[in-house]
Write an enzyme that holds these catalytic residues in place. Sequence first.
Site, PDB file in Angstrom:
ATOM      1  N   HIS A 144       0.939  -1.198   0.052  1.00 56.28           N
ATOM      2  CA  HIS A 144      -0.067  -0.067   0.123  1.00 56.28           C
ATOM      3  C   HIS A 144       0.910   1.367   0.028  1.00 56.28           C
ATOM      4  O   HIS A 144       0.606   2.135  -0.852  1.00 56.28           O
ATOM      5  CB  HIS A 144      -0.908   0.082   1.171  1.00 56.28           C
ATOM      6  CG  HIS A 144      -1.642   1.355   1.426  1.00 56.28           C
ATOM      7  ND1 HIS A 144      -2.875   1.280   1.359  1.00 56.28           N
ATOM      8  CD2 HIS A 144      -1.068   2.445   2.117  1.00 56.28           C
ATOM      9  CE1 HIS A 144      -3.210   2.603   1.585  1.00 56.28           C
ATOM     10  NE2 HIS A 144      -2.168   3.238   2.247  1.00 56.28           N
ATOM     11  N   GLU A 145       1.867   1.229   0.800  1.00 51.29           N
ATOM     12  CA  GLU A 145       2.848   2.268   0.823  1.00 51.29           C
ATOM     13  C   GLU A 145       3.678   2.472  -0.290  1.00 51.29           C
ATOM     14  O   GLU A 145       3.684   3.742  -0.647  1.00 51.29           O
ATOM     15  CB  GLU A 145       3.773   2.416   1.926  1.00 51.29           C
ATOM     16  CG  GLU A 145       3.107   2.419   3.544  1.00 51.29           C
ATOM     17  CD  GLU A 145       2.160   3.700   3.520  1.00 51.29           C
ATOM     18  OE1 GLU A 145       2.353   4.721   3.022  1.00 51.29           O
ATOM     19  OE2 GLU A 145       0.899   3.597   4.442  1.00 51.29           O
TER      20      GLU A 145
END
Length: 302
Positions: A144-145
């Site tokens: 996600h990051e």
Amino acid sequence: MPRARSRYAPDRGLTGRMVTTMFLIGLLYVVFVGVLLAALQGSWPIILVITGGLFIAQFWFSDRIAAYGMGAREVTPEQAPELHGTIDRICALADMAKPKVAIAESDVPNAFATGRSEKTALVCATTGLLRRLEPQELEGVLAHEMSHVAHRDVAVMTIASFLGVLAGIITRIALWGGFARSRPGNDPAGILLLLIPLISAVVYAISFLLTRLLSRYRELSADRAAALLTGRPSSLASALTKVSGQMARIPTEDLRKAEPYNAFYFVPAFSSKESLGRLFSSHPTLEQRLDQLSRISTDLSR
């Protein structure tokens, strides 16, 4: 040669929103500086130097300032082999250059990414997150990051927040110092000076809303891209549920320290359930995120 695009799924909706936000923020910026120049005609060189200098500083140094404020400490593969191994797998899946890897000493379970580009990117996980998540859950969070880096929305958020910060500072200065306090009421210049705090407040409010709208969408986009890249939306959903549930057990003092950086975090930190941050949140609700991941899981299983 320019680097090829990563294997993260492109998001035209995110790209469109980033372009629109940057255009509107830029338009506000021009109007804002124009009002300052009209009101403070004799000081226009100083205004241009200060606003230009602040913009450059915001773009070049805000990611380092944010990382420092959140306590990020860069670590080597020898110091954090599991964290580096997870980042290596994601980079291989996404065909991306490896970012700097960092750990923040905090019991608040969270992660964040900063940086203007892939070359300057830094991905950080807190000790609280590393302690609580299983390997597949951690991979989902870090994917996600990494999607924020791939989509370059971290840089856009950094630039987009600049005008709101500047307008907020000028509004506070006006309220504390009293712009044009000594000006006669019928003096046009005095009236312009009196309008500065009002226009600053309006610009700040619009900038705040624009960046919050973009921030909520980019979190959903990052969830979607990470789920599609790893092929395990259930792991990301599990991490979201676990991290959100653990927030209620974190001491209020720790959450208050984390709140100013919510726009960067994987899951926002709130010091109370009645926090105004929930009204103008930088993140979509947990239900929205889990619902999207559930739909992706259904699509992938077909």
